[in-house]
Structure formats: structure tokens, C-alpha cells
Design a protein around this motif. Structure first.
Motif: not given
Length: 294
Positions: A272-284, A289-294
Motif C-alpha cells: 500500500q502506498r502512503r496515499d492509500g492506493v494498493k498494488a499486488t506484486v508477483f514474481f518468479t 509483475l505489479m498491478k496497481v488498484f486505485n
């Protein structure tokens, strides 16, 4: 009994009927009809292309200069300006003449440029002319060994997608100067991303989507990338995909080191970013991969 064919009375048709007939013509056929010195016909063609805009793509290769029309819902058409004609003193004259013709006769809103590796980068001057004429630069594809400095101008004007295939590490390192928070570019793709700097990758987060292949980036650097994103709310990034096709990511355990996150699955985290925006991080070992959800 002999029968003779009668010419179709196109110019005698009322406005709506003429527009319906012209709707079934290809862009190049429409352009040919627009040469007829009839203002009524030209106005109808402009009204038709205003309702159904035609995107224009220009391909510069070592041997060809192609204008390709991409009308909505129809097959693309191309005109090759590589062969000089008596009307044009040089190859660039044909380009300028045709661009002026399309601008005058069509309601063309956007233009894309595709530049091959061996193309003469003097064509960047011709590209600038199109932007100055008011075209929206919607797409940019550059395959080159050396990155021309003027590419920063076109990246700043491009509104949709830029696809870069750069063959030298020096050219890739110059990309750090091409991205800022005032950029309107939506999507950046980079092939042959080996040698891409962390600072360049951070600056790319001003785009909405980042897609890079053949890149090598250690886990601790990706950790710094995530920390920077969590501190900077002005980044517009919505999705990032990095493919480690040649170099395995053997330090992936460092990616989430010291970052406050919720582990959802193996190698899948929510941050979660400091302004409340969340993101999902996946890696192998070969993918990040990084996906941001407003």
C-alpha cells in the motif's frame, strides 16, 4: 440487342445518398474522389471522415516510405511513396505533398510513426511537421542502434503507445532523460532491455503501463523500485511487467525485504502506498509483475 452501361450519377445524388455511397469506398478511393474539383463532394468526404476518423501510420524503412490508412472496422490500405514520380523532385517532397493532401482532404486526427533501424533519422524533421500540423501522435515505434536525441520530443508528444527496440546499452541508458510526470504517454514497451538502469525504470512509472523484455534487474534494485513507488503518489503506473528471459532472477528473496506487505500466496504480496492506493506484486525467477488498484 446491344446495351450500353450508363455512368453512375454520383455528383447528382442528394447529400445523404452520396454519403451512403462514399461510405463503401476505401480510404484511398476516397482520396482519389477528393481530387475532383467539386466542393460539394469534398465537403461530403470531410463530413464522412469526421464521423468515421481514419488513423494514419507512416512507415520509414531503408527502402520504403509507406502511408497506411486504418479506418475503423475496415482493412488497412497502404500507399508506397518510395518510387519517385514526376510530380516530386525528391523522396521527401512526396511525403510532404501527401501529408498536406491528407490533412486537407481527410478529417485525420492521429498519426503513428514506425522507424526502422537503418532509416535516415533526418525524417524526424518530417515527423515534427506532422505534429505541428495538429496531428495527435498516438503511436511511436523505433528500432535503432543509436537513440536520436530528438526522440525525447516525440515521447513527450506521444499520447498512446511507444515501442522501442534499442540494440545498444548506451541508447538504453539515455532513456532516463525521456520520462517525466508531465508525460502523456500511456504505454511504454522496450525490447532488448538488458542494461536498462534502475533510474530509467523508476522514471517509466510516470506511464500507465510498462512492458520490458530481456531485462536483468537484481532483487535489491526491485526492492528500491517498490519503496520509491510507495513514497511517491504522483506516479501514474497501473501495470508493470518485466520478463527476465535471458537472466534468471536469483535474488528474488530481496524484493520484499523490509517492506510492509501482506503475503497472499507464494511470491505474491499486497502493498500500500502512503496515499492509500494498493498494488499486488508477483514474481518468479523469470518474471516480475505489479498491478496497481486505485
Amino acid at each position: 440487342m446491344s446495351s450500353s452501361s450508363q455512368p453512375f450519377p454520383l455528383l447528382s445524388l442528394p447529400c445523404l445518398a452520396m454519403e451512403e455511397v462514399l461510405r463503401h469506398l476505401t480510404p484511398i478511393e476516397l482520396l482519389c474522389f477528393s481530387m475532383i474539383e467539386k466542393s460539394y463532394l469534398r465537403r461530403t468526404i470531410r463530413r464522412l471522415t469526421r464521423k468515421n476518423p481514419v488513423d494514419l501510420r507512416v512507415y520509414f524503412t531503408p527502402t520504403k516510405k509507406l502511408f497506411c490508412f486504418f479506418p475503423y472496422g475496415l482493412k488497412p490500405e497502404a500507399i508506397d511513396l518510395s518510387v519517385p514520380t514526376p510530380d516530386y523532385a525528391d523522396a521527401y517532397g512526396g511525403y510532404n505533398h501527401f501529408l498536406n493532401l491528407v490533412t486537407e482532404r481527410f478529417h485525420t486526427k492521429s498519426i503513428s510513426f514506425h522507424i526502422d533501424d537503418s532509416s535516415d533519422f533526418k525524417v524526424t524533421g518530417l515527423m515534427k511537421e506532422a505534429v505541428v500540423k495538429g496531428f495527435e501522435l498516438s503511436g511511436l515505434l523505433i528500432r535503432a542502434r543509436e537513440l536520436p536525441f530528438s526522440v525525447s520530443y516525440f515521447l513527450s508528444k506521444c499520447t498512446r503507445e511507444a515501442n522501442l527496440q534499442l540494440y545498444s546499452t548506451q541508447s538504453r541508458s539515455l532513456l532516463v532523460h525521456q520520462f517525466s510526470n508531465s508525460l502523456s504517454l500511456q504505454w511504454i514497451r522496450v525490447r532488448e532491455g538488458a542494461g536498462l538502469r534502475l533510474s530509467t525504470l523508476m522514471s517509466m512509472m510516470h506511464c500507465r503501463k510498462v512492458d520490458i523484455s530481456l531485462v536483468f534487474m537484481e532483487g535489491d534494485k526491485l526492492n528500491r523500485l517498490l519503496r520509491r513507488w510507495m513514497r511517491q503518489p504522483e506516479y501514474r503506473l497501473e501495470e508493470m511487467e518485466l520478463r527476465f528471459d535471458r537472466h534468471r532472477l536469483d535474488t528474488n528473496w530481496k524484493i520484499m525485504e523490509g517492506i510492509e506487505a501482506i503475503q497472499m500466496h507464494d511470491n505474491c504480496y499486497s502493498i500500500q502506498r502512503r496515499d492509500g492506493v494498493k498494488a499486488t506484486v508477483f514474481f518468479t525467477e523469470q518474471l516480475f509483475l505489479m498491478k496497481v488498484f486505485n
